[in-house]
Design an enzyme around this catalytic site. Sequence first.
Site, PDB file in Angstrom:
ATOM      1  N   HIS A   2       9.302  -0.315   9.159  1.00  0.00           N
ATOM      2  CA  HIS A   2       8.318  -1.823   9.294  1.00  0.00           C
ATOM      3  C   HIS A   2       8.628  -2.391   7.826  1.00  0.00           C
ATOM      4  CE1 HIS A   2       5.945   0.637  12.479  1.00  0.00           C
ATOM      5  NE2 HIS A   2       6.026   1.648  11.649  1.00  0.00           N
ATOM      6  N   ASP A  47       0.938  -1.078  -0.068  1.00  0.00           N
ATOM      7  CA  ASP A  47       0.042  -0.070   0.026  1.00  0.00           C
ATOM      8  C   ASP A  47       0.922   1.143  -0.104  1.00  0.00           C
ATOM      9  OD1 ASP A  47       0.909  -0.629   2.569  1.00  0.00           O
ATOM     10  OD2 ASP A  47      -0.841   0.183   3.531  1.00  0.00           O
TER      11      ASP A  47
HETATM   12  O1  LIG Z   1       0.390   5.372  13.292  1.00  0.00           O
HETATM   13  C1  LIG Z   1       0.413   4.791  12.127  1.00  0.00           C
HETATM   14  N1  LIG Z   1      -1.027   4.410  12.144  1.00  0.00           N
HETATM   15  C2  LIG Z   1      -1.359   3.617  10.846  1.00  0.00           C
HETATM   16  N2  LIG Z   1      -0.431   2.943  10.126  1.00  0.00           N
HETATM   17  C3  LIG Z   1       0.848   3.309  10.275  1.00  0.00           C
HETATM   18  C4  LIG Z   1       1.225   4.065  11.405  1.00  0.00           C
HETATM   19  N3  LIG Z   1       2.620   4.061  11.388  1.00  0.00           N
HETATM   20  C5  LIG Z   1       2.926   3.414  10.329  1.00  0.00           C
HETATM   21  N4  LIG Z   1       1.910   2.830   9.707  1.00  0.00           N
HETATM   22  C6  LIG Z   1       2.122   1.988   8.784  1.00  0.00           C
HETATM   23  O2  LIG Z   1       1.543   0.565   9.153  1.00  0.00           O
HETATM   24  C7  LIG Z   1       2.361  -0.295   8.889  1.00  0.00           C
HETATM   25  C8  LIG Z   1       3.041  -0.612  10.377  1.00  0.00           C
HETATM   26  O3  LIG Z   1       1.917  -0.900  11.284  1.00  0.00           O
HETATM   27  C9  LIG Z   1       3.304   0.260   7.946  1.00  0.00           C
HETATM   28  O4  LIG Z   1       3.353  -0.498   6.763  1.00  0.00           O
HETATM   29  C10 LIG Z   1       3.464   1.698   7.924  1.00  0.00           C
HETATM   30  O5  LIG Z   1       3.437   2.421   6.831  1.00  0.00           O
END
Ligand SMILES: O=c1[nH]cnc2c1ncn2[C@@H]1O[C@H](CO)[C@@H](O)[C@H]1O
Length: 318
Positions: free
Chosen positions: A242, A14
């Site tokens: 991540h 994504d």
């Molecule tokens: O704070 C957040 N809220 C939602 N998605 C996030 C946040 N930080 C990073 N990611 C995204 O979700 C995945 C890790 O959970 C990663 O792919 C990152 O791009």
Amino acid sequence: MVGEQRKKIIIDTDPGIDDAMAIFVALNSPEVDVIGLTTIYGNVYTTLATLNALHLLEVAGRTDIPVAEGTHKTIMNGTKLRIADFVHGKDGLGNQNFPPPKGKPIEKSAPEFLAEQAKLHPGEITVVALGPLTNIALAIQLDPEFSKNVGQIVLLGGAFAVNGNVNPASEANVEAADIVFTCGADVIAVGINVTHQVIMTADDRDKLAASNGKLAKYLCKILGVYYSYHLDAYEIEGVYLHDPTTILAAFLPSLFTYTEGVVRVQTNGITRGLTLLYNNRKRFEEVTEWTDKPSVKVAVTVDAPAVLKLIMDRLMES
Ligand SMILES: O=c1[nH]cnc2c1ncn2[C@@H]1O[C@H](CO)[C@@H](O)[C@H]1O
């Protein structure tokens, strides 16, 4: 490394700033052959995820890799999606407003492409899932043989015994995850308990910017929004890697240690999205929701300096 020995991977993504980094790391890793990208909502809506995936392949000069568009709805057919554009910018790529890509996605949908490729190369495909797991769950529902045909599913998902990033219970990718965790495939889960240990500092970004790596330089242009978000939300002067960390788990698994057990995901109530691993240490009197379900591997520790160095090196060599 010759073509045959490379691990075939499909990245479900994504994009997303850390997705872009993960895709570039994979494209620059001799251990793997990226045979397709499939797209999903999460950091952006699915339509934009597809455009961004095509764009990133054009930036990397790899328009030979097919992109299959994924679903626009949740596994429960919901259309109200949680989109993390506040993490990655409105365009998902750091608000750079790049021109639209020239390429187009293939006709097949992401779940169709996943099922087809797993059938075509039984036991050989590793699916690396970097977003919400809806396409993977749909492939499981589409083809009852998918879990058997797929070699491995390495997924970024869950927050094992730490707080989530959507709320204290839930990590961002676990919608539809219960289906994937219990499907019987060889699954490795890399949760934010692990990925939060791999941090790229502002100094590291300067190193990327000063390198001759084409993709490293591109990433430095889009990383600003991701750094601001981390400073705001976590008060750190660095970013969590991540997705690139999860990509490495697909072909350099020894950088991590793992535990094994049955993982279930809470699908309602205030702890919706909570991932809970049963470690098999107690035989319960009662039949539980974990009884007789297949086990998966869950990453517990990571050699964070080695992972960061590999990510940096592969981007700077690009
Ligand atoms: O704070 C957040 N809220 C939602 N998605 C996030 C946040 N930080 C990073 N990611 C995204 O979700 C995945 C890790 O959970 C990663 O792919 C990152 O791009």
